[in-house]
Design an enzyme around this catalytic site. Structure first.
Site, PDB file in Angstrom:
ATOM      1  N   LYS A 161       9.079 -11.545  -0.204  1.00 52.81           N
ATOM      2  CA  LYS A 161       9.207 -10.545   0.854  1.00 52.81           C
ATOM      3  C   LYS A 161       8.549  -9.241   0.416  1.00 52.81           C
ATOM      4  CE  LYS A 161      12.016  -7.382   2.131  1.00 52.81           C
ATOM      5  NZ  LYS A 161      10.985  -6.465   2.673  1.00 52.81           N
ATOM      6  N   THR A 218      19.108  -0.510  -4.047  1.00 51.91           N
ATOM      7  CA  THR A 218      18.899  -1.857  -3.485  1.00 51.91           C
ATOM      8  C   THR A 218      19.204  -2.921  -4.542  1.00 51.91           C
ATOM      9  OG1 THR A 218      17.195  -0.953  -2.052  1.00 51.91           O
ATOM     10  CG2 THR A 218      17.243  -3.336  -2.291  1.00 51.91           C
ATOM     11  N   CYS A 273       7.109   3.817 -10.799  1.00 51.92           N
ATOM     12  CA  CYS A 273       8.395   3.679 -11.490  1.00 51.92           C
ATOM     13  C   CYS A 273       8.339   4.246 -12.900  1.00 51.92           C
ATOM     14  CB  CYS A 273       8.825   2.223 -11.504  1.00 51.92           C
ATOM     15  SG  CYS A 273       7.585   1.153 -12.207  1.00 51.92           S
TER      16      CYS A 273
END
Ligand code: NAD
Length: 470
Positions: A161, A218, A273
């Site tokens: 995804k 998440t 990140c």
């Protein structure tokens, strides 16, 4: 179709829609997982001789090379990333990843246990079966390749995804995989919303391993969903607040130091990140470092991501812009000094542009010092001793990356040992390369690294076959 049934990709540089796609529903995810399980069970991929699997993946890498410019443009348009960054970094890195894991596929061996004379313990590695990958928007193709490479090389079927904002390069990659000869049902890309398609993957009973890159919030939800469903194994690559530590002799690296500091802080507009978003500099050199660093930040070329000269494009969307702007405004109001050249004239008014910004004298506990801002904003703090530098570096719940600058090898090694992070680079800003593991410590990561042969641990499970010998 209702709004939830479609997904519109918006160009962050202009605010204009690029394409509207059907969004995968939870039901679509369930069906895709069932299909993947069927495909896995038929063995068309999972039991294909490993060198044949490798050959398909090597063809995929060649096709990615053929379409390198298309892939670069898709990520640049969807994510607002400067095209030069996509051409020289993301796309070559993604091709290298697929090729490296293809070549590594037949070099991962099992083990024989040092058993006694009455037994032979074979420890073999098998694919997990159906795996899933959930991707962020900041490095769409690169993150897809870090996960697709080892998962498919190991013989799994994979559901991917992509992030809502950036599905197109992953979809193109999947078309190339088909062209390379990957059997149907082995790789399924499911563009969709996190709360719908992402959450469905996290709780799906057939998915046995899930690799996630994205935010810590998440990651926590995914871990809970795994616990509440089938205890699928979860690997999480999450946020960071990474320090760049400059010891008193760091300035002898001159322009190389300043160039790497700029890259660490502002690559992908700081939406990285491993962004070195906290400069920790020894007070003896702080003044000169701030002067040279802020001058270099002011010189960055801000503009259309499609222009090869552009070094800074927009943030991913207006919400990201607001989050960054609010944090900087709050720091300014609390007395911090803000160094920025601002934005050039003539940028599209609906583009989410925020100028590269360096902050000094931010009050302790202000959000710019403690939160991952995920934008082109870097703070500078000073220290007086090595111990203080390590304490400051570790004063965060994140632990993804760090860089240290000093000529003294002993100092560099002491710092590297003291810093709580998955990657520490010395006298450069770097995440290492495809041969080295990449993964976070503390709340930056969990459950196994990416890259290197370690990545196969996420996508394989060990089995002991015990043979009684007489
Ligand atoms: P995000 O967590 O909002 O989204 C990441 C992915 O998770 C998207 O595909 C999203 O649709 C999906 N998602 C959202 N809610 C979900 C849910 N409830 N269940 C399942 N999936 C869900 O993160 P983002 O904003 O796309 O990316 C930015 C974050 O990613 C930053 O925190 C950054 O540090 C991190 N990041 C980490 C790495 C790393 O390797 N450690 C690399 C790149 C980005």
């Amino acid at each position: 179709m209702t709004a939830n049934e479609t997904l519109t990709v918006v160009n962050p540089a202009t605010g204009e829609p690029i394409i509207t796609l059907p969004a995968a529903s939870a039901d679509d995810v369930t069906k895709a997982a069932e299909q993947a399980q069927l495909t896995y069970d038929t063995g068309t991929w999972s039991r294909l001789p490993v060198r044949e699997r490798a050959a398909v993946l090597l063809r995929l890498a060649d096709l990615m090379q053929r379409d390198a410019e298309i892939l670069a443009r898709l990520d640049s348009e969807d994510a607002g990333k400067p095209i030069t960054e996509c051409r020289t970094g993301d796309v070559p890195g993604a091709i290298e990843s697929i090729r490296w894991f293809a070549e590594a596929a037949d070099k991962v061996f099992g083990r024989i246990a040092p058993a006694g004379p009455d037994g032979l313990g074979l420890v073999t590695r098998e694919p997990v079966g159906v795996g899933a990958a959930i991707l962020p928007w900041n490095y769409p193709l690169a993150m897809a390749s870090w996960k697709i490479g080892p998962a498919l090389a190991a013989g799994n079927c994979l559901l991917v995804k992509p992030a809502e904002a950036t599905p197109r390069s992953t979809l193109h990659l999947s078309a190339l995989a088909t062209e390379a000869g990957l059997p149907d049902g082995v790789l399924t890309v499911l563009p969709g919303y996190g709360e719908e398609a992402g959450a469905a993957l996290a709780r799906d009973p057939l998915v046995r391993a899930l690799s996630f890159t994205g935010s810590t919030a998440t990651g926590r939800r995914i871990l809970k969903a795994a616990a509440d469903s089938n205890f699928k194994r979860v690997s999480l690559e999450m946020g960071g607040k990474s320090p760049q530590i400059l010891m008193p002799d760091a300035l002898s690296y001159g322009d190389e130091l300043i160039g790497d500091m700029i890259e660490a802080a502002f690559l992908t507009m700081g939406q990285n990140c491993t962004a070195g978003s906290r400069v920790l500099v020894h007070r003896d050199i702080a003044e000169e470092v701030v002067e040279r660093f802020t001058a270099a930040a002011r010189d960055l070329v801000i503009g259309d991501p499609a222009d090869p000269r552009t070094q800074q494009g927009p943030l991913i969307d207006r919400a990201a812009f607001d989050r960054v702007a609010n944090a900087v405004d709050a720091a300014r109001a609390a007395g911090a000094q803000i160094h920025t050249a601002g934005l050039p004239h003539g940028l599209p008014p609906r583009g989410a542009y925020y100028p590269p910004t360096v902050i000094t004298r931010a009050p302790a506990e202000s959000a710019v010092l403690t939160r991952e801002l995920f934008g082109p904003v870097v703070t500078v703090e000073t220290f007086g001793s090595e111990d203080e530098a390590v304490r400051m570096a570790n004063a965060t719940e994140y632990g993804l990356a760090a860089s240290v600058w000093t000529h003294d090898l002993d100092t560099a090694l002491r710092l590297a040992r003291g810093i709580e992070a998955g990657v520490v680079s010395v006298n450069s800003y770097s995440e290492g390369d495809i041969t080295t593991p990449f993964g976070g410590w503390k709340q930056s990561g969990f459950g196994g690294a990416e890259r290197s042969t370690n990545a196969f641990d996420q996508w394989t499970r060990e089995k002991t076959v015990w043979i009684r010998t007489r």
